[in-house]
Design an enzyme around this catalytic site. Structure first.
Site, mmCIF file in Angstrom:
data_model
loop_
_atom_site.group_PDB
_atom_site.id
_atom_site.type_symbol
_atom_site.label_atom_id
_atom_site.label_comp_id
_atom_site.label_asym_id
_atom_site.label_seq_id
_atom_site.Cartn_x
_atom_site.Cartn_y
_atom_site.Cartn_z
ATOM 1 N N ARG A 234 20.142 -0.887 5.822
ATOM 2 C CA ARG A 234 19.685 -1.806 4.801
ATOM 3 C C ARG A 234 20.261 -3.181 5.107
ATOM 4 N NH1 ARG A 234 16.344 1.318 3.996
ATOM 5 N NH2 ARG A 234 15.708 2.373 2.061
ATOM 6 N N GLU A 263 13.746 -9.530 2.144
ATOM 7 C CA GLU A 263 12.531 -9.202 2.891
ATOM 8 C C GLU A 263 11.286 -9.529 2.078
ATOM 9 O OE1 GLU A 263 14.621 -5.480 5.300
ATOM 10 O OE2 GLU A 263 13.204 -5.078 3.674
ATOM 11 N N HIS A 285 10.994 -4.590 9.305
ATOM 12 C CA HIS A 285 11.252 -3.374 8.520
ATOM 13 C C HIS A 285 10.156 -2.329 8.754
ATOM 14 C CE1 HIS A 285 13.377 -1.762 4.675
ATOM 15 N NE2 HIS A 285 13.001 -0.772 5.468
#
Length: 318
Positions: A234, A263, A285
């Site tokens: 993360r 993000e 991601h």
């Protein structure tokens, strides 16, 4: 059963959502941007299928018929679990669907950085290789992983899969547990030893109070100048500003990131200033998102909902 899919685009093309139609009346939204939008869309829902859209108390309190939330992911930090538990809303997730892909992506980042693959690809495609008139070029030094030490934080299914890959490449593997838990088959070291000894350090831990900011300026200064950091955990596990300064100063050799503190990447993220892919590679991601993994994820949520309708428990969070 009225089923609402809030953010279908998060699983994208190649992942067939039509199977939910066999379980109820489906309303599908490609994306749900705000809490207010989510609250309105689930007001009459009995089941919600969701990935990132917020499932907070403010969103859920108006959905009086809601009985089931199926999270299209392993993590469920977008769900207010206490509220769901108190109001009898079943929450399920899908574990293990992306293990192979995240481990593969981890290795891909480590290999690309250690071998300067993007630099040499650009060297050839730019025409410089043809112009130089010599059969090879190694102006950017690169190294073998064989004989190096690969440190792992988070020795769950993904961390264990990465350990197997690292060992196959000839690495010595060491691990560090944030909780103090020991794991068979890997040498456990403290944080100081982990940072000092790792040539490649990959992060696979959940985001908790123990992991937030685990890699900061102090930690980076303890690492080898030749070390590579990989974060597929993360974003907040790594302090962005501290990593930027370490890369600019040469405190470590490189970093591969699939996750960021915010993000999508924000315009003011200092890492966006580093255009040298020999030092920094950032992917959006998507380490989890192979076609195969997304299919497994959707199928897993469908099976969770089908089990719920049969009165069975499957992948229950609460």
């Amino acid at each position: 059963m009225k089923i609402v899919i809030l953010d279908a685009d998060t699983v994208g093309r190649g992942a067939d959502l039509s199977g939910f139609s066999a379980l109820g009346e489906v309303t599908r939204y490609d994306a749900t941007a705000t809490a207010e939008e989510a609250a309105e869309r689930i007001r009459e829902a009995e089941a919600v299928i969701v990935n990132k859209a917020p499932m907070t108390q403010a969103v859920l309190c108006g959905a009086e018929r809601l009985r089931f939330i199926g999270v299209l992911a392993t993590g469920y930090d977008n769900c207010d679990i206490a509220y769901c538990r108190a109001h009898g809303i079943r929450v399920t997730n899908v574990a293990g669907y992306s293990t192979a892909m995240v481990a593969q992506h981890t290795a891909a980042l480590a290999l690309a950085l250690s071998q300067k693959l993007i630099h040499y690809d650009r060297y050839v495609k730019s025409g410089q290789y043809a112009a130089d008139g010599k059969f090879t070029n190694f102006d950017e030094p690169f190294c073998e992983l064989d004989g190096k030490t690969w440190g792992i934080v988070g020795y769950g299914a993904i961390g264990q899969r990465v350990a197997c890959i690292a060992e196959a490449l000839g690495c010595r593997v060491i691990g560090h547990s944030l909780t103090g838990r020991t794991h068979e088959g890997v040498q456990q070291v403290d944080k100081a030893a982990l940072l000092a000894e790792s040539d490649v350090l990959s992060l696979h831990c959940p985001l908790t109070d123990l992991s937030r900011g685990f890699i900061d300026a102090a930690a980076l200064k303890m690492m080898k100048p030749s070390a590579i950091l990989i974060n597929v955990a993360r974003g907040p596990v790594v302090n962005t500003r501290d990593l930027y300064e370490a890369l600019q100063a040469g405190t470590i050799a490189g970093a591969g990131l699939d996750v960021l503190e915010k993000e999508p990447i924000s315009a003011d993220n200092p890492l966006s200033e580093i255009q040298d892919s020999g030092r920094l590679i950032i992917t959006p991601h998507h380490a989890w998102a192979s076609v195969e993994a997304r299919r497994r994820c959707v199928e897993g949520v469908q099976e969770n909902l089908a089990a719920f309708l049969r009165g069975e428990e499957r992948n229950v969070v609460c």
